[in-house]
Design an enzyme around this catalytic site. Sequence first.
Site, PDB file in Angstrom:
ATOM      1  CG  HIS A   1      -1.934  -1.117   1.196  1.00 53.43           C
ATOM      2  ND1 HIS A   1      -3.096  -1.100   0.454  1.00 53.43           N
ATOM      3  CD2 HIS A   1      -1.908  -2.322   1.829  1.00 53.43           C
ATOM      4  CE1 HIS A   1      -3.753  -2.235   0.648  1.00 53.43           C
ATOM      5  NE2 HIS A   1      -3.051  -2.993   1.462  1.00 53.43           N
TER       6      HIS A   1
ATOM      7  CG  ASN B   1      -7.678  -4.738   0.928  1.00 52.39           C
ATOM      8  OD1 ASN B   1      -6.936  -3.769   1.038  1.00 52.39           O
ATOM      9  ND2 ASN B   1      -7.295  -5.957   1.269  1.00 52.39           N
TER      10      ASN B   1
ATOM     11  CG  HIS C   1      -2.977  -0.905  14.700  1.00 50.49           C
ATOM     12  ND1 HIS C   1      -3.032  -2.235  14.377  1.00 50.49           N
ATOM     13  CD2 HIS C   1      -2.797  -0.869  16.053  1.00 50.49           C
ATOM     14  CE1 HIS C   1      -2.893  -2.964  15.462  1.00 50.49           C
ATOM     15  NE2 HIS C   1      -2.760  -2.157  16.493  1.00 50.49           N
TER      16      HIS C   1
END
Length: 760
Positions: free
Chosen positions: A100, A173, A364
């Site tokens: 990413h 995603n 996170h």
Amino acid sequence: MADHSTQGVGRTLANAAAQAAQTVKGAVGLGQTEKVKQLNQSNVVENANTHLTTSFGCPVATVDDSLKAGERGPTLFQDFVQRDRMAHFDRERIPERVVHARGSAAHGYFESYGNESEVTKASFLSAKGKQTPVFARFSTVQGSKGSADTVRDVRGFSIKFYTDEGNWDFVGNNIPVFFIQDAIKFPDLVHALKPEPHNEIPQGQSAHDNFWDFVSLIPESTHMLMWVMSDRTLPRSLRMINGFGVHTFRLVNADGVARFVKFHWRPKVGVHSLVWDEALKTAGRDPDFHRRDLWMAIDNGDYPEWELGFQIIEEADAAKLPFDILDATKIIPEEIVPVRYVGKMVLNRNVDEFFSETEQAAFHPGVLVPGIEVSNDPLLQGRLFSYSDTQFYRVGTNYQELPINRPVCPVRNHQRAGAMRHTIVKGQANYEPNSIGGGCPFLSGKGYEHHPELVEGRIMAKRAESFGDHYSQAKLFYDSMTETEKGHIQSAFTFELSKVTTKGVQQRVVDNLNNVDQALASAIAYRIGANPPAAPTFTTKPMGVPQSAPLSILKSQKYDTIAGRMVAVLLMPGYDSSVAELVGALKGAGAQAMIVSATPAPVPDGSGSSSITPSFTFFASSSTQFDAFFIPGGRKAVDALLNDANALVQVAEGFKHLKAICAVNEGIEVLKKIGVQIQTATSADKVVEDLGVVTAVGVGAGVGGPIGKALGTATGMAAATTTSLADATSAASDWLKKFMVGIAKHRAWDREPMAMKVVV
């Protein structure tokens, strides 16, 4: 001898003029969430009407010449200005993300549709209309920071919610499943996916031996491969992708009742893709295509929106599903558990500085708020360590203190020191419990509480048997596609495997796909020269439904808006007033009319009394920038278009890439010039639509001029005063209605067999 440089002195007047012309970015009220206000108050610096200084505030007289002993003598070590500039420059880069790395981001807000306290105690969902600042980052997975936007790849979809109970990081995603079931395989997956280590080739794509060798030996990746080889990995825009949490999470209410949940994000403008040839050409012509598109949309006020959906299932019901809900390679079909939409996200402000915001943003999945918890998904459990560990290495010990990562609610704890510590905490006590500091900060009786799940079992490194079916959901996905989409999947597998040089790897992939669909595997085997597959080695199981329409892009779209679409209007001097009618209609429907001409000079209409300034030239633009094409009439204008090769190529490519095209009056001759084999209008009383191309004769209000322009604009605007396609076309002329419907459909898929034969 120290002196101001001649260049520096000569630049003074130019700098003064630039300062006078500068406009303050971010007008009052534009995207002003609590997070943006926090950034502006403590971290944003405006350079307008200021002088240059060193990092420590000392005024700087010149940055054109270093301090030397004489004009041609050696540079002096005492030149602290040069040392300050160079030392910082040498340290400007931080390690890029392993995956990413290439991302784009924007600020915005999330607004709750109602009170969701029945299912979660999360504060940001506690009341209808409650708004929470967000920062969203979208990314490709495989490539480096310098790779292209439009490669075939998964897109990251991450959102930082700055809630009044702390941050919640949604880290997902645009595809709802993943390659592997357990995080321990993640290093192997990424090593195989990245460019091959001996030559660092290829960049930003998976079409190479290492990747396909790995996935051919890991059957659990089969379902993900079906998604990756579909059109989902060739998005038209970052504004047109879904977002998924991938894993199963838990929602917990104030009474401690827990339920499993899958998170979904649905874009307001629908999910749309590029075609393969278009994606390849865009990667070369404009590698920043997606980044630029997102920036321009927000800059133009076409704010991207997504709805957040919950797919909630009781834990007892989850155990009855024909698959394991903790398996990240599985979805829950929406026909079994519908998605309930609970709020919307609006992105309405671009970043002020890419590095400080987009690059330093750290996400996170373990950054949670009360009411949202993780599950025992082994892939998610591994991410809880890996993501925080990565950010500590990449950004630093105190990455949570960086402005973009800092919560908007107060932060009070006993964490101290570490590299680049920003916060200065008053007081002697830095431990708990303490009496010297009055016991503060004290423990809250309303703190985060983990759901008291009963956990029991022997310690072992073993995969659950319920994770063992790797093909049934892959078959469900493929069976849910239209024939057009199935053809694209076959072509994608063929292209990727054609780049693989190891025949054994190709054969293993074919044999694995045979367990999904024998016709698919046979077609690919024929096209790459592999052995035809024998009987499948696995018998797939029912997944609750034979097909699931939401899995298909083409089956699941409403095609009810053209908001945010970019329509190229090809102009040459002498165009007729159909242009004004079209531009008015597009504006009213929320689309952008992009004027393209031979030069940047204003283009006069047929009367010579009105003109439009182009946004692009034929030479410096590409068909891949636009969603549709309009060719107006006007004898002089069309004669010029017929002799402009760059314009003709754009139209031909637009046809090849299945985009909506409209030509009126003499403009129809342009279609004939490029050899398009379609039916066209021949009389003024008929509008013809054939394979997504609309033609009409006798439209508009004449050659132009103020009267024609005013009439055309009024006609267009009257026909469209909303972004709803139904309202936008209710009073429109027949040719405009058909054209806008074609734009909403995004592609004329029935044109594809013919378009594939077009040589451009």
